[in-house]
Design an enzyme around this catalytic site. Structure first.
Site, PDB file in Angstrom:
ATOM      1  N   HIS A 379       0.838  -1.206   0.000  1.00 20.38           N
ATOM      2  CA  HIS A 379       0.000   0.000   0.000  1.00 20.38           C
ATOM      3  C   HIS A 379       0.876   1.261   0.000  1.00 20.38           C
ATOM      4  CE1 HIS A 379      -3.594   2.446   1.246  1.00 20.38           C
ATOM      5  NE2 HIS A 379      -2.639   3.199   1.764  1.00 20.38           N
ATOM      6  N   GLU A 380       1.807   1.319   0.940  1.00 19.88           N
ATOM      7  CA  GLU A 380       2.665   2.510   1.028  1.00 19.88           C
ATOM      8  C   GLU A 380       3.570   2.632  -0.193  1.00 19.88           C
ATOM      9  OE1 GLU A 380       1.946   4.745   3.023  1.00 19.88           O
ATOM     10  OE2 GLU A 380       0.689   3.621   4.399  1.00 19.88           O
ATOM     11  N   HIS A 383       1.971   4.598  -2.921  1.00 21.27           N
ATOM     12  CA  HIS A 383       2.169   6.052  -2.809  1.00 21.27           C
ATOM     13  C   HIS A 383       3.549   6.442  -3.349  1.00 21.27           C
ATOM     14  CE1 HIS A 383      -1.501   6.908  -0.695  1.00 21.27           C
ATOM     15  NE2 HIS A 383      -1.188   6.162   0.346  1.00 21.27           N
TER      16      HIS A 383
END
Length: 596
Positions: A379-380, A383
């Site tokens: 998920h990170e 980004h």
């Protein structure tokens, strides 16, 4: 830092220069014109266009809001609460490392004797009720009384945040009204895809209604399982039961052992997985780069460069992945420097820091992630990729600097890769034997993930509704509003679970700070990501053609392109629909994926 940024955002010389640039639009590129327009809007959202008296009030309110948010966070860290449990045997052994041993004196003597001895020390454990420990205790403790005590304490502190939250709601509301809005929710949502709180609320209520029958069915299944397990035909299902019984149900239905799963995800191999993903999709490679003296903030930090054979370096990524005392407590991707075009031949490369808090033993090579941590890492990383692959002319639109209700879409899209066997088989190997993760184990993980999908989605809808209502239109001055009653009412209306009197879960909900009136954006992102995965990635998730579509149609544009057009270019017209002047995501792919 926030105060300094606010000072810049209320600098009249800069504001007039930006207005002049915007009016000079005929001389600018489309992106430059869009940048000038958005910069001017940002200035005006800081109140720079108001009369001096109102601007002064806005400045004071803005600084008050920063301070209230800081105090709210500090209270959570400083007052996590605790529960003392005796004897120590009531706590499962594998949780002992999370807890602090304590002792108390007990009075006892020989059986049948009236004489008492006072020198026996009974061992127990102090359970600090911070969010992480609460989660572990609720999942692994068979003793319902302990689960209940921990749940209630963990959802009742810090008491000081009641007052802080009331002041924060009032300050944000006053700020919004000075800016000409009916509510802080209106002030926050207006620049986004949704455009108005009414659009957000109708979207959430519609989703709540869709999910409720299946969520109620899941609730009854968990309740019946509890009754069977504890041998009580009329036992009620309590909020402190959910994590414990759903974990058992998942494990038994799919023969899952979290330790076995984690053995296939040693952290260094997970990093390799990210590298394989980037090389397969984008033809780019991560290389470890030496750190200059004084460049790193801690010896754990690694620096990677993302290099493309034809384009050269695309950006730099610091990895700071292990937990330690005094460190930022969550997982996040921080932009240190945004990308921007300096000249025709020179580009300022983006620099990011990916920060996590994975627990490690002394031997760092054996750090193993549970699958939810693998998902967080991906998920990170989503980004990070958004920023590393964007090529905007101006930093203002670099990478993740998009409208709030689009910002979480790339990170949610990358989560799909953490579940896809076509990637997992290329990096997930047993830490000691080197065996590739079995396909059957991955299928079991996927099945367990969807077992209570409606309950999980219902919870996110509930969180988003709390956030919208809390910062929505307020009662008239002099009419108090009980925030705790608002939360308990929404829980009863929009979830299958009861509210426990005396608990105040929202006083630890730190998303109210950064995502005030914007938490709904997580649900928007889930819908967008589900559609993009289905339309772009699912058939061949690691192919260069999939990578080209993601990079050219989405990542490279950052926030420089209209977000609605960006989504339609990526996934077709159906990914969004228009409602009352705003945009809502299509929910069909997500609901189909979750079998709702």
């Amino acid at each position: 830092m926030n105060e300094y940024l606010h000072y810049l955002n209320t600098n009249h010389s800069l504001y007039h220069a930006v207005k002049k640039a915007e009016q000079d639009a005929s001389l600018l590129s489309t992106e430059a014109s869009r940048t000038a327009h958005h910069l001017r809007m940002d200035f005006e959202r800081g109140g720079i266009h108001l009369n001096p008296e109102k601007l002064d009030k806005v400045n004071h309110l803005t600084i008050d809001i920063f301070q209230l948010c800081r105090v709210f966070s500090e209270n959570i860290a400083d007052d996590p609460g605790h529960v003392d449990v005796f004897p120590s045997s009531r706590i499962p052994k594998h949780l002992h490392h999370l807890l602090s041993p304590i002792h108390r004196s007990t009075s006892e003597g020989p059986r049948g004797s009236s004489r008492l001895f006072h020198n026996r020390k009974e061992k127990g454990y102090r359970i600090m009720t911070d969010a992480r420990t609460v989660s572990s205790v609720l999942q692994w403790t068979p003793d319902e009384e302990i689960r209940k005590m921990v749940y209630i304490e963990g959802n009742s502190v810090p008491q000081a945040n009641h007052g802080v939250l009331e002041k924060l709601i009032a300050a944000r509301h006053e700020l919004a009204q000075i800016m000409g809005c009916k509510s802080y929710a209106e002030f926050m949502v207006e620049p986004n895809l949704a455009k108005s709180p009414n659009v957000v609320t109708s979207f959430l209520q519609e989703l709540s209604k869709t999910v409720k029958p299946k969520a109620d069915e899941e609730f009854r299944a968990i309740r019946d399982f509890k009754r069977q397990k504890c041998g009580q035909a009329v036992a009620e299902l309590e909020p402190w039961d959910e994590t414990y019984y759903t974990a058992i149900m998942k494990s038994s239905a799919y023969d899952l052992d979290s330790n076995v799963v984690a053995s296939y995800f040693p952290l260094p191999l997970c990093i390799e997985g990210l590298k394989i993903l980037v090389e397969s999709l984008f033809g780019a490679t991560f290389y470890t780069v030496p750190l200059a003296p004084g460049e790193s903030w801690h010896p754990d930090v690694l620096k990677l460069s993302l290099h493309h054979p034809d384009e050269g370096d695309l950006g730099f990524l610091y990895l700071d992945l292990y937990s330690r005392k005094g460190k930022y407590p969550g997982c996040a991707c921080f932009a240190i420097k945004g990308g921007r075009r300096i000249s025709e031949s020179e580009y300022q490369l983006p620099i990011l820091a990916l920060v996590c808090n994975f627990s490690r033993t002394r031997d760092t090579s054996t750090v193993k992630l549970n699958h939810s941590e693998v998902e967080v890492l991906f998920h990170e990383f989503g980004h990070a990729l958004h920023s590393l692959l964007s090529r905007t002319d101006y930093q203002h639109f670099s990478g993740t600097r998009v409208v709030l209700d689009l910002a979480e879409m790339p990170s949610n899209l990358l989560e799909y890769y953490a579940w896809d066997y076509r990637l997992l088989k290329r990096f997930a190997r047993h830490y000691s034997t080197g065996e590739t993760i079995p396909k059957k184990l991955v299928e079991s993980l996927q099945g367990a993930k969807n077992m209570f999908a409606a309950t999980d989605l219902q919870r996110q809808v509930f969180y988003a509704l709390i956030d919208q209502m809390m910062f929505g239109e307020q009662p008239e001055i002099g009419i108090g509003r009980d925030v705790s009653s608002l939360v308990s009412g929404l829980k009863q209306q929009h979830t299958s679970w009861k509210h426990v009197e005396g608990t105040h879960w929202h006083i630890r909900f730190s998303h109210l700070l950064n995502y005030g009136a914007g938490y709904y954006s997580y649900l928007y992102a889930k819908c967008f990501a589900s559609t993009a995965w289905r339309k772009i990635c699912e058939e061949d998730p690691l192919s260069p053609s999939t990578g080209r579509a993601l990079r050219e149609k989405f990542f490279r544009h950052g926030g420089a392109k209209d977000p609605g057009e960006l989504l339609k270019d990526l996934s077709g017209q159906d990914i969004i629909s228009f409602r009352d002047g705003g945009i809502v995501p299509d929910t069909a792919c997500l609901l189909d994926e979750l079998r709702l």
